[in-house]
Motif scaffolding. Structure first.
Motif, PDB file in Angstrom:
ATOM      1  N   LEU A 252      -1.979  -7.242   2.227  1.00  0.00           N
ATOM      2  CA  LEU A 252      -3.109  -6.871   1.355  1.00  0.00           C
ATOM      3  C   LEU A 252      -4.512  -7.633   1.787  1.00  0.00           C
ATOM      4  CD1 LEU A 252      -1.454  -7.159  -2.105  1.00  0.00           C
ATOM      5  CD2 LEU A 252      -2.551  -5.003  -1.045  1.00  0.00           C
ATOM      6  N   GLN A 253      -4.224  -8.990   2.470  1.00  0.00           N
ATOM      7  CA  GLN A 253      -5.312  -9.542   2.774  1.00  0.00           C
ATOM      8  C   GLN A 253      -5.966  -8.817   4.140  1.00  0.00           C
ATOM      9  OE1 GLN A 253      -3.371 -13.634   3.319  1.00  0.00           O
ATOM     10  NE2 GLN A 253      -4.485 -14.432   1.571  1.00  0.00           N
ATOM     11  N   ARG A 254      -5.253  -8.456   5.223  1.00  0.00           N
ATOM     12  CA  ARG A 254      -5.675  -7.754   6.194  1.00  0.00           C
ATOM     13  C   ARG A 254      -6.368  -6.604   5.678  1.00  0.00           C
ATOM     14  NH1 ARG A 254      -3.138  -9.550  11.146  1.00  0.00           N
ATOM     15  NH2 ARG A 254      -1.478 -10.977  10.580  1.00  0.00           N
ATOM     16  N   ALA A 255      -5.992  -5.991   4.674  1.00  0.00           N
ATOM     17  CA  ALA A 255      -6.891  -4.661   4.179  1.00  0.00           C
ATOM     18  C   ALA A 255      -8.100  -5.183   3.412  1.00  0.00           C
ATOM     19  CB  ALA A 255      -6.026  -3.917   3.335  1.00  0.00           C
ATOM     20  N   GLY A 256      -8.395  -6.451   3.407  1.00  0.00           N
ATOM     21  CA  GLY A 256      -9.352  -6.810   2.775  1.00  0.00           C
ATOM     22  C   GLY A 256      -9.631  -7.089   1.181  1.00  0.00           C
ATOM     23  N   VAL A 257      -8.478  -7.358   0.630  1.00  0.00           N
ATOM     24  CA  VAL A 257      -8.293  -7.587  -0.657  1.00  0.00           C
ATOM     25  C   VAL A 257      -8.562  -9.175  -0.733  1.00  0.00           C
ATOM     26  CG1 VAL A 257      -6.627  -7.819  -2.695  1.00  0.00           C
ATOM     27  CG2 VAL A 257      -6.644  -5.785  -1.322  1.00  0.00           C
TER      28      VAL A 257
ATOM     29  N   ILE B 123       1.229   0.126   0.904  1.00  0.00           N
ATOM     30  CA  ILE B 123       0.801  -0.887  -0.371  1.00  0.00           C
ATOM     31  C   ILE B 123      -1.002  -0.951  -0.266  1.00  0.00           C
ATOM     32  CG2 ILE B 123       0.767  -3.134  -1.124  1.00  0.00           C
ATOM     33  CD1 ILE B 123       3.250  -2.330  -1.987  1.00  0.00           C
ATOM     34  N   ALA B 124      -1.400  -1.136   1.013  1.00  0.00           N
ATOM     35  CA  ALA B 124      -2.776  -1.444   1.235  1.00  0.00           C
ATOM     36  C   ALA B 124      -3.751  -0.250   0.897  1.00  0.00           C
ATOM     37  CB  ALA B 124      -3.024  -2.039   2.517  1.00  0.00           C
ATOM     38  N   ALA B 125      -3.388   0.941   1.251  1.00  0.00           N
ATOM     39  CA  ALA B 125      -4.041   2.124   1.119  1.00  0.00           C
ATOM     40  C   ALA B 125      -4.129   2.143  -0.213  1.00  0.00           C
ATOM     41  CB  ALA B 125      -3.518   3.223   1.811  1.00  0.00           C
ATOM     42  N   ARG B 126      -2.834   2.098  -1.121  1.00  0.00           N
ATOM     43  CA  ARG B 126      -2.898   2.566  -2.702  1.00  0.00           C
ATOM     44  C   ARG B 126      -3.893   1.285  -3.585  1.00  0.00           C
ATOM     45  NH1 ARG B 126       1.350   5.058  -4.730  1.00  0.00           N
ATOM     46  NH2 ARG B 126       0.375   4.664  -6.760  1.00  0.00           N
ATOM     47  N   VAL B 127      -3.704   0.280  -3.180  1.00  0.00           N
ATOM     48  CA  VAL B 127      -4.445  -0.812  -3.614  1.00  0.00           C
ATOM     49  C   VAL B 127      -5.778  -0.774  -3.437  1.00  0.00           C
ATOM     50  CG1 VAL B 127      -5.034  -3.420  -3.666  1.00  0.00           C
ATOM     51  CG2 VAL B 127      -2.676  -2.445  -3.812  1.00  0.00           C
ATOM     52  N   THR B 128      -6.192  -0.497  -2.162  1.00  0.00           N
ATOM     53  CA  THR B 128      -7.699  -0.590  -1.986  1.00  0.00           C
ATOM     54  C   THR B 128      -8.277   0.643  -2.387  1.00  0.00           C
ATOM     55  OG1 THR B 128      -7.188   0.536   0.270  1.00  0.00           O
ATOM     56  CG2 THR B 128      -7.609  -1.875   0.195  1.00  0.00           C
ATOM     57  N   GLN B 129      -7.521   1.928  -2.676  1.00  0.00           N
ATOM     58  CA  GLN B 129      -8.162   3.150  -3.373  1.00  0.00           C
ATOM     59  C   GLN B 129      -8.388   2.611  -5.067  1.00  0.00           C
ATOM     60  OE1 GLN B 129      -5.114   6.181  -3.485  1.00  0.00           O
ATOM     61  NE2 GLN B 129      -6.383   7.746  -4.128  1.00  0.00           N
TER      62      GLN B 129
END
Length: 68
Positions: free
Chosen positions: A52-57, A16-22
């Motif tokens: 998501l928060q940990r990924a910077g969203v 999820i995090a990779a797809r959203v940040t992309q």
């Protein structure tokens, strides 16, 4: 889980995090809205939000459907 209804296949929390940040293309202040039906466990939604928060969203919201 799916990023949107157009996704042909569900993806795991780890993806999820990779797809959203992309999709955000470096614009971390673009809001992400999570919609889950009532069969989804609350802890699953929280896990996605945390990932998501940990990924910077920076902006994460929940879609709510009013009943009645």
């Amino acid at each position: 889980m799916r990023i949107d209804k157009a996704d042909p296949e569900p993806i795991g929390v780890g993806e999820i995090a990779a797809r959203v940040t992309q999709l955000q293309q470096g614009l971390t202040d673009v809001p992400v809205v999570i919609a889950a039906d009532k069969q989804v466990r609350y802890e699953s939604v929280v896990k996605v939000m945390d990932t998501l928060q940990r990924a910077g969203v920076q902006r994460i919201g929940l879609a709510v459907k009013q009943v009645g």
